[in-house]
Design an enzyme around this catalytic site. Sequence first.
Site, PDB file in Angstrom:
ATOM      1  N   SER A 225       0.837  -1.196   0.000  1.00 18.10           N
ATOM      2  CA  SER A 225       0.000   0.000   0.000  1.00 18.10           C
ATOM      3  C   SER A 225       0.874   1.250   0.000  1.00 18.10           C
ATOM      4  CB  SER A 225      -0.946  -0.001   1.200  1.00 18.10           C
ATOM      5  OG  SER A 225      -0.237  -0.180   2.410  1.00 18.10           O
ATOM      6  N   GLY A 227      -0.662   4.662   0.207  1.00 18.97           N
ATOM      7  CA  GLY A 227      -1.467   5.831   0.554  1.00 18.97           C
ATOM      8  C   GLY A 227      -2.266   6.359  -0.616  1.00 18.97           C
ATOM      9  N   GLY A 230      -2.267   4.767  -4.055  1.00 11.36           N
ATOM     10  CA  GLY A 230      -2.870   3.459  -4.276  1.00 11.36           C
ATOM     11  C   GLY A 230      -2.029   2.332  -3.732  1.00 11.36           C
ATOM     12  N   GLY A 256      -5.883   0.400   5.562  1.00 10.66           N
ATOM     13  CA  GLY A 256      -5.075  -0.775   5.244  1.00 10.66           C
ATOM     14  C   GLY A 256      -5.753  -2.069   5.641  1.00 10.66           C
ATOM     15  N   ASP A 257      -6.468  -2.039   6.767  1.00 12.94           N
ATOM     16  CA  ASP A 257      -7.204  -3.229   7.208  1.00 12.94           C
ATOM     17  C   ASP A 257      -8.330  -3.552   6.227  1.00 12.94           C
ATOM     18  OD1 ASP A 257      -5.553  -2.916   9.434  1.00 12.94           O
ATOM     19  OD2 ASP A 257      -7.069  -1.744  10.497  1.00 12.94           O
TER      20      ASP A 257
END
Length: 313
Positions: A225, A227, A230, A256-257
């Site tokens: 990831s 931010g 993308g 992120g989860d």
Amino acid sequence: MPRVLTLTLNPALDLTVRADGWQPGTVNSGQELHLTAGGKGVNVASFLADWGLNVTATGLLGADNAEAFDSLFRAKPITDAFVRVPGQTRVGVKIVDHAAQETTDINLPGLRATPESLRELHACLDTLHADHDVFVLAGSLPPGVAPDFYAELIAELRGRGKYVALDTSGPALTAALNAEVLPQLVKPNQHELSAALGRELQTQAEILAAARELLERGAELVAVSQGEDGALFVSRTQTVQALPPRVQVVSTVGAGDAMVAGLVSAHLDGLKLTDAARRATSFSVGNITRLGAHLPPRDGLEGYAAQVTVTPL
């Protein structure tokens, strides 16, 4: 229906304060305050339950302030298999600035895990193995847990034929990525991957090379990831970059989860990499438009997915 188990050893009560335009070192005015059950694995369980999957959440949970977790598990619903331990679950403070579209996190250490509580947790996992197909190991390790805890558990789970997703950082990620047996899914951000591998990953080529090293050693999908830029999704046969659409950000906590949850649901549906990247990104986008670990309805997620730009690399 396949069952998913999420493991959260270091859950947190997320105290989120909205304070638009706040400045450090001064007196600030806040607009809203929310206290919600959190921790990376708890968040993943919440997103998967919103998607309609059967989810069990386990880990170590302070018995003295578990009410918010109890309420979340009843409302979703999520099967509660947490081991209660004496004391209070830690509090994580989130300062959300809508004006700047920024979130500041202050994470406190968790309860120390005792040998007794870890033995009880292992016994709980032993009873849950047979009934679950996918295991999500997520979040930091609390005091009292060895850095190789995830690495050893990954080897055990994969030896039993389970699909394992890992989302952690620091020494726990370093130990897991240097072990002989890797999880099928690894989702670090760029800085976490760099720290775990012990070298700077500044260019896209360097990130992709690092991801492919993990694939050669047994991983099946590496999602990095980045931010607002993308994420990169790297499998053994294909690499894509997914860019999210612009949306009004309410909070970035849990983005992120949400991506992990999207990838797990995509795995269970047998999606190709391009579609998996699109779904995972839509989960993240849907989450950041809301406060807390919640997704919009499916039609809203499908609308976001249609706006995700996926580019083969």
